[in-house]
Design a protein around this motif. Structure first.
Motif, PDB file in Angstrom:
ATOM      1  N   LYS A  29       0.795  -1.060   0.079  1.00 57.62           N
ATOM      2  CA  LYS A  29       0.005   0.075  -0.140  1.00 57.62           C
ATOM      3  C   LYS A  29       0.804   1.128  -0.032  1.00 57.62           C
ATOM      4  O   LYS A  29       2.146   1.266   0.349  1.00 57.62           O
ATOM      5  CB  LYS A  29      -0.902  -0.101   1.155  1.00 57.62           C
ATOM      6  CG  LYS A  29      -0.067   0.186   2.563  1.00 57.62           C
ATOM      7  CD  LYS A  29      -1.225   0.508   3.646  1.00 57.62           C
ATOM      8  CE  LYS A  29      -2.098  -0.923   4.014  1.00 57.62           C
ATOM      9  NZ  LYS A  29      -2.623  -0.610   5.601  1.00 57.62           N
ATOM     10  N   ILE A  30       0.262   2.234  -0.325  1.00 59.44           N
ATOM     11  CA  ILE A  30       1.198   3.598  -0.350  1.00 59.44           C
ATOM     12  C   ILE A  30       0.058   4.505   0.343  1.00 59.44           C
ATOM     13  O   ILE A  30      -1.155   4.862  -0.028  1.00 59.44           O
ATOM     14  CB  ILE A  30       1.081   4.326  -1.832  1.00 59.44           C
ATOM     15  CG1 ILE A  30       1.868   3.348  -2.667  1.00 59.44           C
ATOM     16  CG2 ILE A  30       1.858   5.444  -1.531  1.00 59.44           C
ATOM     17  CD1 ILE A  30       1.993   3.583  -4.039  1.00 59.44           C
ATOM     18  N   LEU A  31       0.603   4.721   1.811  1.00 56.20           N
ATOM     19  CA  LEU A  31      -0.178   5.776   2.768  1.00 56.20           C
ATOM     20  C   LEU A  31       0.387   6.950   2.404  1.00 56.20           C
ATOM     21  O   LEU A  31       1.587   7.296   2.404  1.00 56.20           O
ATOM     22  CB  LEU A  31      -0.035   5.248   3.985  1.00 56.20           C
ATOM     23  CG  LEU A  31      -0.543   3.637   4.407  1.00 56.20           C
ATOM     24  CD1 LEU A  31      -0.176   3.340   5.903  1.00 56.20           C
ATOM     25  CD2 LEU A  31      -2.376   3.931   4.303  1.00 56.20           C
ATOM     26  N   MET A  32      -0.724   7.930   2.372  1.00 53.89           N
ATOM     27  CA  MET A  32      -0.480   9.176   2.436  1.00 53.89           C
ATOM     28  C   MET A  32      -0.097   9.992   3.850  1.00 53.89           C
ATOM     29  O   MET A  32      -1.175   9.633   4.783  1.00 53.89           O
ATOM     30  CB  MET A  32      -1.469  10.351   1.575  1.00 53.89           C
ATOM     31  CG  MET A  32      -1.840   9.779   0.396  1.00 53.89           C
ATOM     32  SD  MET A  32      -0.601   9.698  -0.609  1.00 53.89           S
ATOM     33  CE  MET A  32       0.109  11.285  -0.829  1.00 53.89           C
ATOM     34  N   THR A  33       0.850  10.723   4.109  1.00 58.70           N
ATOM     35  CA  THR A  33       1.279  11.289   5.720  1.00 58.70           C
ATOM     36  C   THR A  33       0.030  12.423   5.655  1.00 58.70           C
ATOM     37  O   THR A  33      -0.620  12.795   4.959  1.00 58.70           O
ATOM     38  CB  THR A  33       2.461  11.839   5.420  1.00 58.70           C
ATOM     39  OG1 THR A  33       2.754  13.096   4.652  1.00 58.70           O
ATOM     40  CG2 THR A  33       3.628  10.999   5.280  1.00 58.70           C
ATOM     41  N   SER A  34       0.011  12.619   6.998  1.00 56.42           N
ATOM     42  CA  SER A  34      -1.333  13.692   7.367  1.00 56.42           C
ATOM     43  C   SER A  34      -1.027  14.901   6.937  1.00 56.42           C
ATOM     44  O   SER A  34      -2.084  15.707   6.543  1.00 56.42           O
ATOM     45  CB  SER A  34      -1.275  13.742   8.971  1.00 56.42           C
ATOM     46  OG  SER A  34       0.063  14.365   9.495  1.00 56.42           O
ATOM     47  N   GLY A  35       0.191  15.458   6.505  1.00 53.90           N
ATOM     48  CA  GLY A  35       0.189  16.952   6.094  1.00 53.90           C
ATOM     49  C   GLY A  35       0.105  17.736   7.121  1.00 53.90           C
ATOM     50  O   GLY A  35      -0.094  19.084   7.026  1.00 53.90           O
ATOM     51  N   SER A  36       0.433  17.405   8.580  1.00 54.51           N
ATOM     52  CA  SER A  36       0.154  18.291   9.596  1.00 54.51           C
ATOM     53  C   SER A  36       1.447  19.387   9.610  1.00 54.51           C
ATOM     54  O   SER A  36       1.400  20.393  10.544  1.00 54.51           O
ATOM     55  CB  SER A  36       0.069  17.611  10.962  1.00 54.51           C
ATOM     56  OG  SER A  36       1.224  16.897  11.262  1.00 54.51           O
ATOM     57  N   THR A  37       2.491  19.037   8.936  1.00 55.18           N
ATOM     58  CA  THR A  37       3.647  19.839   9.335  1.00 55.18           C
ATOM     59  C   THR A  37       4.087  20.270   8.061  1.00 55.18           C
ATOM     60  O   THR A  37       4.993  21.162   7.658  1.00 55.18           O
ATOM     61  CB  THR A  37       4.867  19.247   9.952  1.00 55.18           C
ATOM     62  OG1 THR A  37       5.314  18.035   9.434  1.00 55.18           O
ATOM     63  CG2 THR A  37       4.513  19.037  11.300  1.00 55.18           C
ATOM     64  N   SER A  38       3.706  19.600   6.613  1.00 53.53           N
ATOM     65  CA  SER A  38       4.077  19.826   5.426  1.00 53.53           C
ATOM     66  C   SER A  38       2.968  19.374   4.360  1.00 53.53           C
ATOM     67  O   SER A  38       2.043  18.699   4.956  1.00 53.53           O
ATOM     68  CB  SER A  38       5.508  19.230   5.058  1.00 53.53           C
ATOM     69  OG  SER A  38       5.468  17.974   5.317  1.00 53.53           O
ATOM     70  N   SER A  39       3.035  19.294   2.944  1.00 54.38           N
ATOM     71  CA  SER A  39       2.376  18.636   2.199  1.00 54.38           C
ATOM     72  C   SER A  39       2.481  17.167   2.403  1.00 54.38           C
ATOM     73  O   SER A  39       3.329  16.614   2.660  1.00 54.38           O
ATOM     74  CB  SER A  39       2.818  19.107   0.850  1.00 54.38           C
ATOM     75  OG  SER A  39       2.522  20.587   0.637  1.00 54.38           O
ATOM     76  N   PRO A  40       1.234  16.684   2.159  1.00 56.49           N
ATOM     77  CA  PRO A  40       1.291  15.091   2.472  1.00 56.49           C
ATOM     78  C   PRO A  40       2.285  14.488   1.335  1.00 56.49           C
ATOM     79  O   PRO A  40       2.393  14.941   0.409  1.00 56.49           O
ATOM     80  CB  PRO A  40      -0.080  14.878   1.854  1.00 56.49           C
ATOM     81  CG  PRO A  40      -1.052  15.903   2.112  1.00 56.49           C
ATOM     82  CD  PRO A  40      -0.005  17.179   1.665  1.00 56.49           C
ATOM     83  N   LYS A  41       2.914  13.288   1.758  1.00 49.55           N
ATOM     84  CA  LYS A  41       3.750  12.647   0.962  1.00 49.55           C
ATOM     85  C   LYS A  41       3.390  11.183   0.931  1.00 49.55           C
ATOM     86  O   LYS A  41       2.637  10.729   1.858  1.00 49.55           O
ATOM     87  CB  LYS A  41       5.069  12.711   1.671  1.00 49.55           C
ATOM     88  CG  LYS A  41       5.696  14.159   1.993  1.00 49.55           C
ATOM     89  CD  LYS A  41       7.095  14.075   2.397  1.00 49.55           C
ATOM     90  CE  LYS A  41       7.097  13.790   3.944  1.00 49.55           C
ATOM     91  NZ  LYS A  41       6.384  14.724   4.651  1.00 49.55           N
ATOM     92  N   GLY A  42       3.671  10.338  -0.046  1.00 51.24           N
ATOM     93  CA  GLY A  42       3.417   8.974  -0.155  1.00 51.24           C
ATOM     94  C   GLY A  42       4.580   8.108   0.388  1.00 51.24           C
ATOM     95  O   GLY A  42       5.552   8.308   0.368  1.00 51.24           O
ATOM     96  N   VAL A  43       3.808   7.226   1.164  1.00 50.33           N
ATOM     97  CA  VAL A  43       4.734   6.382   2.093  1.00 50.33           C
ATOM     98  C   VAL A  43       4.442   4.981   1.321  1.00 50.33           C
ATOM     99  O   VAL A  43       3.506   4.280   1.659  1.00 50.33           O
ATOM    100  CB  VAL A  43       4.697   6.332   3.383  1.00 50.33           C
ATOM    101  CG1 VAL A  43       5.580   5.416   4.304  1.00 50.33           C
ATOM    102  CG2 VAL A  43       4.804   7.742   4.026  1.00 50.33           C
ATOM    103  N   PRO A  44       5.470   4.179   0.468  1.00 50.05           N
ATOM    104  CA  PRO A  44       5.322   3.086  -0.102  1.00 50.05           C
ATOM    105  C   PRO A  44       5.577   2.023   1.215  1.00 50.05           C
ATOM    106  O   PRO A  44       6.555   2.080   1.811  1.00 50.05           O
ATOM    107  CB  PRO A  44       6.603   2.779  -0.964  1.00 50.05           C
ATOM    108  CG  PRO A  44       6.766   4.306  -1.429  1.00 50.05           C
ATOM    109  CD  PRO A  44       6.707   5.020   0.096  1.00 50.05           C
ATOM    110  N   THR A  45       4.499   1.197   1.538  1.00 50.00           N
ATOM    111  CA  THR A  45       4.417   0.354   2.606  1.00 50.00           C
ATOM    112  C   THR A  45       4.766  -1.143   2.194  1.00 50.00           C
ATOM    113  O   THR A  45       3.639  -1.485   1.517  1.00 50.00           O
ATOM    114  CB  THR A  45       3.275   0.643   3.543  1.00 50.00           C
ATOM    115  OG1 THR A  45       3.086   1.854   3.778  1.00 50.00           O
ATOM    116  CG2 THR A  45       3.240  -0.356   4.775  1.00 50.00           C
ATOM    117  N   THR A  46       5.847  -1.836   2.494  1.00 50.78           N
ATOM    118  CA  THR A  46       5.908  -3.109   2.047  1.00 50.78           C
ATOM    119  C   THR A  46       5.294  -4.264   2.829  1.00 50.78           C
ATOM    120  O   THR A  46       5.115  -3.711   4.035  1.00 50.78           O
ATOM    121  CB  THR A  46       7.477  -3.461   1.675  1.00 50.78           C
ATOM    122  OG1 THR A  46       8.186  -3.330   3.065  1.00 50.78           O
ATOM    123  CG2 THR A  46       8.129  -2.347   0.720  1.00 50.78           C
TER     124      THR A  46
END
Length: 604
Positions: free
Chosen positions: A206-223
């Motif tokens: 899955k690719i989870l998006m960070t919350s964006g509470s301190t910057s723009s959301p980023k995609g986190v590839p989760t293996t």
């Protein structure tokens, strides 16, 4: 007080290095982990075929899907995906919230090597938040997108960004989309077993998006490795998970790592049952949570502090629900913020009254990038707010400052390798030794005994200096102010960077203020109410008499009339404030806060 539940005792190795940094790791060995999430499904479909794995409300009862049934549906959906030519480079965007079909699609995609990208349903359902949805679509370029209801999500589905994407809906309605039932038909022309065999621990599930509470959301590839190892780490810490299958009634959203990786996979890894709570700890939906709990209670209780606070109040009023809630409970687990001590104590008191013993009450620490658990308080804690020690297999690197407040960096098999399609942010995320730079800060409970654990102490980036050069620990101060201003404040922002004094911008709990009879009048984006301002002044003054030092003295406040805006980026899908966005967007109100002559400003 007697406490239930087994736990792995803390045993931490601490290494002090010549450069001043500290390394922490557990002395316990990490247990073996399966390679893929689909391995768990096969194990439990054989060992407990008729046990409920996933359930959601259906009429007066539940739609329940067993492990054997889920495996069959997962393989059928996986075949349909393969027949469409889907694979590692064709992600599936999941736009809806938690549901059985959502879970089946996610597991099926992981089973055959297709990444899923769950996003907050607000991105689709809130008109002004469609910009966030477009950003995600542009980043991941999905081949397929899923919604539960074609009509309900119709406005989002009409976005140009989804023009060439196949839309799948459990309830198509009038929308011209693929019915989810079509995926369940499978396709005999493809070899599902061969596709499953090609999935490895390094495959992105899955690719989870960070919350964006301190910057723009980023995609986190989760293996698969990240997810599978993290469940081995959790079961090592809490061995009772392996002793009997856990059960949860849980609302936490699957687009976030807490609900979607920690809780969902904990049930799957340990042969547990996940009953989806379609309520939430908000006005108008919490009643549904109580209805769901009247039908089913769990052996584990996960929630955010706000949810536990609301639940405590409900349990105090309902003897029958209180008894059912505690009678089989092994664990109370909070995350997202510190649990108020009065809520912690309330649950301890109730547990003793109902069953004469207290379940393990605890928390952990981690991020989307850590899958999520990297530290855990697995021993019974004396109070709220402790996040514990490194889980097995994780090394924590601490960089202390002059006050022994430590910046936290981590390394281990559950840590991501980099952000999705963003090499620049990936390079910035790791130090020269390969430790992930979290940006969080912690302090030891006891500098001489690392086994006592650590306490979260905010984000390094949220701290600031006053004009005097005094550092303000904004995150910890915010927790204190929220406690002091409850229930007047729904949320708040600590201010004062490069100024003489600390201030607070308050997002009010309007419903509570109305119930209390406060007459709110807006003046240029701020509320002016003599009675409310007097109450805030009284609380700030009372607090000022109890503390010393400019680093914690809050001497001014303003009550904001407009709630935080998700479309403008002030609030994330998780409900967290993006402080930088708030301060930039409300710059004029920030300036008013430091004007002693402004009638909307409270000063002491």
């Amino acid at each position: 007080m007697k406490r239930t539940s087994q736990f792995q005792p803390h045993s931490v190795e601490r290494q002090q290095r010549a450069d001043g940094s500290i390394l922490l790791r557990s002395r316990h060995a990490l247990s073996p982990a399966v390679e893929r999430t689909g391995d768990w499904l096969h194990v439990w479909a054989e060992a407990a075929p008729g046990r409920v794995f996933l359930a959601e409300r259906s009429g007066a009862g539940w739609r329940e899907e067993t492990y054997e049934g889920v495996l069959g549906q997962v393989r059928a959906i996986g075949a349909s995906l393969l027949a469409r030519g889907m694979g590692p480079e064709t992600p599936i965007l999941i736009m809806s919230g938690n549901g059985v079909d959502h879970g089946l699609l996610a597991l099926a995609a992981q089973y055959v090597g297709v990444p899923v990208v769950p996003v907050a349903e607000q991105y689709s359902l809130v008109h002004g938040a469609h910009g966030r949805l477009r950003d995600v679509i542009g980043l991941i370029r999905p081949r397929m997108a899923y919604v539960v209801d074609g009509d309900q999500y119709g406005e989002a589905l009409a976005l140009d960004a989804l023009h060439s994407v196949e839309i799948v809906a459990s309830r198509p309605g009038s929308a011209q989309v693929t019915a989810f039932a079509e995926l369940l038909k499978g396709d005999e022309s493809v070899d599902v077993d061969a596709a499953f065999a090609e999935v490895t621990a390094e495959t992105v599930g899955k690719i989870l998006m960070t919350s964006g509470s301190t910057s723009s959301p980023k995609g986190v590839p989760t293996t698969h490795r990240m997810m599978c190892v993290n469940q081995a780490q959790l079961a090592d810490a809490l061995p009772f998970l392996r002793e009997r299958p856990p059960v949860i009634v849980d609302w936490l959203p699957w687009n976030h790592v807490f609900g979607g990786s920690h809780n969902f996979n904990m049930m799957l890894a340990n042969g547990g049952s996940l009953y989806i709570d379609d309520g939430k700890p908000v006005k108008g939906l919490f009643e549904r949570t109580l209805e769901n709990l009247s039908l089913k209670t769990g052996t584990l209780a996960f929630n955010v502090p706000l949810g536990f606070g609301m639940l405590l109040g409900a349990l105090e009023k309902d003897d029958g629900l209180r008894r059912r809630f505690f009678e089989d409970l092994d664990l109370i687990f909070y995350a997202g913020a510190s649990l108020p001590q009065e809520v912690w104590s309330g649950f301890e008191r109730m547990a003793m009254e109902v069953k004469g013993e207290i379940p393990l009450m605890t928390s952990s620490w981690g991020l989307t990038e850590t899958a999520p658990c990297a530290m855990m308080q697995q021993e019974p804690a004396p109070r709220s707010g402790i996040v514990g020690v490194p889980v097995n297999g994780v090394t924590v690197k601490l960089i202390p400052d002059a006050d022994m407040r430590c910046e936290v960096r981590v390394k281990g098999p559950n840590i991501m390798q980099g952000y999705f399609n963003d090499p620049e942010k990936t390079r910035a995320a790791f130090d020269e030794e390969g430790f992930f730079i979290t940006g969080d800060a912690m302090v030891f409970l006891d500098d001489n005994d690392p086994d006592k654990g650590m306490r979260f102490d905010g984000r390094m980036s949220e701290d600031f200096k006053l004009q005097s050069g005094t550092w303000v620990r904004a995150a910890q101060l915010k927790l204190d102010m929220l406690s002091r201003l409850t229930p007047l404040s729904a949320d708040l922002v600590i201010t004062g960077a490069d100024r003489r004094q600390i201030g607070v911008m308050i997002f009010p709990n309007v419903a509570e203020l109305n119930r209390e009879g406060f007459s709110l009048q807006e003046e240029g984006g701020a509320y002016s109410c003599a009675l409310l301002q007097g109450e805030i002044r009284r609380r700030l003054s009372e607090r000022a008499r109890e503390i010393s030092g400019s680093s914690t003295l809050v001497s001014r406040a303003i009550v904001l009339a407009e709630p935080p805006s998700m479309p403008e980026g002030e609030m994330t899908a998780k409900g967290n404030l993006n402080i930088r966005k708030v301060l930039v967007r409300r710059e004029k109100l920030l300036e008013r806060l430091y004007d002693d002559n402004d009638p909307a400003v409270v000063t002491i």
